[in-house]
Design a protein around this motif. Structure first.
Motif, short mmCIF file in Angstrom:
data_model
loop_
_atom_site.label_atom_id
_atom_site.label_comp_id
_atom_site.label_asym_id
_atom_site.label_seq_id
_atom_site.Cartn_x
_atom_site.Cartn_y
_atom_site.Cartn_z
N THR A 77 0.87 -1.21 -0.04
CA THR A 77 0.12 0.05 -0.03
C THR A 77 0.89 1.36 -0.05
N LYS A 78 0.20 2.23 -0.64
CA LYS A 78 1.08 3.58 -0.41
C LYS A 78 0.69 4.49 0.82
N GLY A 79 1.61 5.22 1.47
CA GLY A 79 1.43 6.04 2.44
C GLY A 79 1.47 5.42 3.66
N ARG A 80 0.84 6.26 4.73
CA ARG A 80 0.93 5.82 6.23
C ARG A 80 -0.48 5.18 6.51
N GLU A 81 -0.53 4.24 7.28
CA GLU A 81 -1.71 3.83 7.72
C GLU A 81 -2.30 4.85 8.82
N PRO A 82 -3.62 5.03 8.67
CA PRO A 82 -4.22 6.00 9.62
C PRO A 82 -4.40 5.31 10.93
N VAL A 83 -3.42 4.94 11.78
CA VAL A 83 -3.61 4.11 13.06
C VAL A 83 -2.74 5.13 14.03
N GLU A 84 -3.43 5.23 15.10
CA GLU A 84 -2.89 6.16 16.22
C GLU A 84 -3.25 5.20 17.42
N VAL A 85 -2.23 5.45 18.52
CA VAL A 85 -2.24 4.75 19.61
C VAL A 85 -2.84 5.59 20.65
N ALA A 86 -4.26 5.56 20.96
CA ALA A 86 -4.82 6.24 22.10
C ALA A 86 -4.66 5.83 23.39
N GLY A 87 -4.81 6.68 24.28
CA GLY A 87 -4.66 6.24 25.87
C GLY A 87 -3.35 6.04 26.14
N ALA A 88 -2.33 6.30 25.49
CA ALA A 88 -0.99 5.97 25.88
C ALA A 88 0.15 7.01 25.62
N ARG A 89 1.27 6.90 26.44
CA ARG A 89 2.07 7.95 26.21
C ARG A 89 3.82 7.22 26.28
N ARG A 90 4.58 7.71 25.49
CA ARG A 90 5.78 7.18 25.41
C ARG A 90 6.64 7.49 26.84
N THR A 91 7.67 6.56 27.50
CA THR A 91 8.06 6.64 28.60
C THR A 91 9.53 7.63 28.43
N ASP A 92 9.98 7.64 27.10
CA ASP A 92 10.94 8.11 26.87
C ASP A 92 11.31 8.84 25.42
N ARG A 93 12.18 9.62 25.05
CA ARG A 93 12.35 9.98 23.60
C ARG A 93 13.53 9.27 23.03
N PHE A 94 13.36 8.05 22.88
CA PHE A 94 14.28 7.30 21.91
C PHE A 94 13.46 5.84 21.32
N HIS A 95 14.27 5.69 20.38
CA HIS A 95 13.68 4.56 19.46
C HIS A 95 13.51 3.20 20.45
#
Length: 257
Positions: A77-95
């Motif tokens: 498929t082309k482009g990004r899949e429209p999926v968002e993770v709701a109700g969660a946050r990343r614990t740190d800024r790294f891969h």
């Protein structure tokens, strides 16, 4: 006998080079084909779309025709899949940093409760019929003599409390087994519970399902049709119960040590 073609080339050298070229072509072919799903890649921090490997290693779109005139699917498929993770946050800024829930992880689809956006159509058997149906709608299926029939049994959650009772069974016509228990809750709502996560206790006339608590049965994703279930609905239901093994109770989410 000397299979010498020229002073510097013989049959063994030709065979070796032919094998090398074949193997190189095989690697390129496999690297192209494995990019039909999951691409383009996306940077987790910036959201920037990554290259899928350039024109050589990116597979050209291929269309697959589905059986029984159910349309077609094109990959990649082309482009990004429209999926968002709701109700969660990343614990740190790294891969690869973990995420933690901020709401109800079973409903929001966080971690083991995550689901894929599968097709909104039911699975079918070789005859084109819906593969998973209630046993009450198919006269060809019945509970074997000597086995406990869970219909009418109480359904007990991980907390030992009764969530409802089994009113029907959903069977897989192809694999010839029970896939889901149709549970009627005390509030009147009916939900499906995966048979693979249930334990039938015939001597007590109850079904034990330790994936979630009795109260959490109320938020199990419902299905739209009375006698069919889609791929997407199956994905949501199994993800909800599967996530319960981590998120059903606070102590399950804590480390063992």
């Amino acid at each position: 006998m000397h299979l010498q073609i020229t002073p510097h080339i013989d049959v063994a050298l030709i065979a070796l080079n032919a094998f090398f070229l074949f193997f190189l072509g095989l690697v390129i072919y496999l690297r192209r084909e494995d990019r039909r799903e999951g691409y383009p890649l996306e940077d987790e921090l910036t959201g920037r779309l990554e290259s899928a490997g350039g024109p050589i290693l990116t597979a050209s779109p291929k269309t697959f025709r589905l059986s029984f005139d159910r349309g077609s699917v094109t990959a990649p498929t082309k482009g990004r899949e429209p999926v968002e993770v709701a109700g969660a946050r990343r614990t740190d800024r790294f891969h690869g940093a973990s995420i933690e829930p901020t709401g109800n992880p079973l409903v929001d689809g966080v971690g083991p409760a995550a689901w894929a956006d599968r097709a909104k159509r039911p699975d079918i058997d070789w005859e084109g019929r819906p593969r998973i149906v209630p046993i009450s709608t198919d006269d060809g299926f019945f509970i074997a003599k000597g086995d406990a029939d869970p219909r009418g049994f109480a359904v007990v959650g991980a907390d030992g409390k009764v969530a409802g009772k089994v009113v029907d069974l959903w069977v897989d016509r192809a694999d010839r087994l029970i896939r889901y228990l149709d549970v009627e809750l005390s509030v009147g709502k009916r939900v499906l519970a995966p048979m693979a996560m249930a334990t039938i206790q015939g001597e007590y006339h109850r079904v034990s399902l330790d994936a979630i608590t009795a109260a959490q049965f109320a938020d199990v994703p419902a299905i739209a049709g009375p006698d069919t279930i889609t791929f997407y609905e199956e994905e949501r239901i199994v993800a909800y119960f599967g996530g319960g093994y981590l998120y059903a109770t606070p102590d399950r989410a804590e480390p063992l040590l």
